[in-house]
Scaffold this active site. Structure first.
Site, PDB file in Angstrom:
ATOM      1  N   VAL A   1      82.370  72.950  37.662  1.00  0.00           N
ATOM      2  CA  VAL A   1      81.947  72.005  36.622  1.00  0.00           C
ATOM      3  C   VAL A   1      82.704  72.339  35.343  1.00  0.00           C
ATOM      4  O   VAL A   1      82.759  73.505  34.933  1.00  0.00           O
ATOM      5  CB  VAL A   1      80.423  72.078  36.395  1.00  0.00           C
ATOM      6  CG1 VAL A   1      80.000  71.161  35.257  1.00  0.00           C
ATOM      7  CG2 VAL A   1      79.677  71.711  37.677  1.00  0.00           C
TER       8      VAL A   1
ATOM      9  N   HIS B   1      75.758  76.106  36.423  1.00  0.00           N
ATOM     10  CA  HIS B   1      74.585  76.641  37.116  1.00  0.00           C
ATOM     11  C   HIS B   1      73.643  75.496  37.519  1.00  0.00           C
ATOM     12  O   HIS B   1      73.093  75.486  38.630  1.00  0.00           O
ATOM     13  CB  HIS B   1      73.811  77.597  36.210  1.00  0.00           C
ATOM     14  CG  HIS B   1      74.580  78.811  35.762  1.00  0.00           C
ATOM     15  ND1 HIS B   1      74.918  79.038  34.455  1.00  0.00           N
ATOM     16  CD2 HIS B   1      75.072  79.864  36.460  1.00  0.00           C
ATOM     17  CE1 HIS B   1      75.577  80.179  34.347  1.00  0.00           C
ATOM     18  NE2 HIS B   1      75.690  80.703  35.557  1.00  0.00           N
TER      19      HIS B   1
HETATM   20  P1  AMP Z   1      77.240  83.726  36.897  1.00  0.00           P
HETATM   21  O1  AMP Z   1      75.974  83.535  36.158  1.00  0.00           O
HETATM   22  O2  AMP Z   1      78.461  83.577  36.049  1.00  0.00           O
HETATM   23  O3  AMP Z   1      77.234  84.965  37.765  1.00  0.00           O
HETATM   24  O4  AMP Z   1      77.337  82.512  37.918  1.00  0.00           O
HETATM   25  C1  AMP Z   1      76.302  82.228  38.822  1.00  0.00           C
HETATM   26  C2  AMP Z   1      76.780  81.186  39.807  1.00  0.00           C
HETATM   27  O5  AMP Z   1      77.144  80.010  39.108  1.00  0.00           O
HETATM   28  C3  AMP Z   1      78.021  81.644  40.590  1.00  0.00           C
HETATM   29  O6  AMP Z   1      77.898  81.224  41.940  1.00  0.00           O
HETATM   30  C4  AMP Z   1      79.126  80.927  39.872  1.00  0.00           C
HETATM   31  O7  AMP Z   1      80.253  80.681  40.683  1.00  0.00           O
HETATM   32  C5  AMP Z   1      78.446  79.628  39.479  1.00  0.00           C
HETATM   33  N1  AMP Z   1      79.165  79.007  38.373  1.00  0.00           N
HETATM   34  C6  AMP Z   1      79.470  79.557  37.175  1.00  0.00           C
HETATM   35  N2  AMP Z   1      80.199  78.711  36.432  1.00  0.00           N
HETATM   36  C7  AMP Z   1      80.377  77.595  37.178  1.00  0.00           C
HETATM   37  C8  AMP Z   1      81.056  76.354  36.976  1.00  0.00           C
HETATM   38  N3  AMP Z   1      81.704  76.075  35.852  1.00  0.00           N
HETATM   39  N4  AMP Z   1      81.015  75.443  37.964  1.00  0.00           N
HETATM   40  C9  AMP Z   1      80.370  75.705  39.126  1.00  0.00           C
HETATM   41  N5  AMP Z   1      79.717  76.840  39.381  1.00  0.00           N
HETATM   42  C10 AMP Z   1      79.715  77.782  38.426  1.00  0.00           C
END
Ligand code: AMP
Length: 283
Positions: free
Chosen positions: A176, A37
């Site tokens: 990441v 994030h």
């Molecule tokens: P979430 O809180 O899981 O809904 O994720 C919010 C945003 O963060 C989304 O656009 C995800 O794709 C991104 N995100 C979550 N994990 C990762 C990661 N390991 N690397 C890059 N972006 C991420």
């Protein structure tokens, strides 16, 4: 940094900022922030005059037997990370505000929502497309940033923004990973030490697939077989899908090329994990 829970207040602020000519960058999340994030937030900070982070565990994108009730939350820590990343506004609406009694409108992005996670989580991407549309209408971003960790989600959002002529730019950011290769995810908090070790097979299999591809292998079946062999060695991991698809249309591919997505979904215990790579693409 301001924290706003009220939808009308957030929308009014966004309208005012836009009138002042400010460029709004937006990172929607479900909270329990990690460095994945943070990478989106840092890029958002670079791209916008105003950086808005939303934290909302969206009930309509969870299936009935999924982890909505136990999804990890830590608002205090999230705010600390947000402040470190230069967030201007943390938007934290509640479910009743987002889905008041009588709510009955949804956004469906058809074909691209159907395979992969859409097949194992029916209705999931309708929930995602609907909440993201609402959040876009409230926050009015000029640019919104999404992680490629959720590759299909990014593809669905891109399709939706194009199809519905939403006036904004969508930026996809690299996955990441932890030092040992595990893709960062809020859901990693569910894993026991043993499960976490087993989960490393996802990244291991991606490395093997990428090596096969760079050595000239172009058969989807051959790559899939190698991935399955690697993951199959872990008794704690149940495969949900291993698929090779066109990185744009998400249509199935038998012969892979340098825009082919290798997408993986597994379960360990009750925890569902996803990972992916685009073969032939530099990391
Ligand atoms: P979430 O809180 O899981 O809904 O994720 C919010 C945003 O963060 C989304 O656009 C995800 O794709 C991104 N995100 C979550 N994990 C990762 C990661 N390991 N690397 C890059 N972006 C991420």
């Amino acid at each position: 940094m301001r924290i706003i829970s009220n939808i009308q207040q957030m929308q009014a602020l966004a309208i005012t900022l836009k009138r002042e000519g400010k460029r709004i960058a937006f990172v929607p999340t479900m909270g329990f922030l990690h460095q994945g994030h943070a990478s989106l937030l840092r890029e958002g900070r670079r791209q916008g005059d105003i950086l808005v982070l939303s934290i909302f565990v969206n009930p309509i994108q969870f299936g009935i037997n999924e982890d909505l009730d136990r999804y990890p939350r830590d608002m205090e820590r999230d705010c600390r990370i947000a402040a470190e990343c230069g967030v201007d506004v943390v938007f934290t609406p509640d479910a009743v505000g987002m889905y008041p009694p009588g709510f009955q409108t949804g956004v469906t992005v058809r074909d691209i929502s159907l395979p992969l996670c859409g097949a194992s989580r029916p209705g999931h991407f309708d929930g995602v497309a609907t909440v993201v549309t609402k959040l876009f209408n409230i926050v009015q971003p000029d640019v919104a940033l999404f992680g490629r960790k959720d590759y299909q989600q990014l593809a669905v959002i891109r399709r939706m923004v194009t199809d519905l002529s939403m006036p904004m730019e969508i930026v996809g950011m690299p996955i990441v990973r932890e030092a040992d290769g595990l893709a960062m995810s809020s859901r990693n908090a569910y894993l026991s030490e043993e499960q976490r070790q087993s989960a490393l097979c996802l990244h291991r299999s991606i490395v093997i697939a990428r090596k096969l591809f760079s050595d000239g292998e172009r058969s989807a079946d051959a790559i899939k077989k190698a991935v399955l062999e690697t993951i199959g060695q872990e008794s704690l991991i149940m495969v949900e899908y291993i698929e090779l698809r066109d990185g744009n249309s998400l249509e199935e591919q038998e012969i892979v090329d340098n825009a082919t997505l290798l997408a993986l979904a597994v379960k360990t215990g009750q925890t569902r994990l996803i990972d992916n790579t685009v073969l032939g693409e530099e990391l």
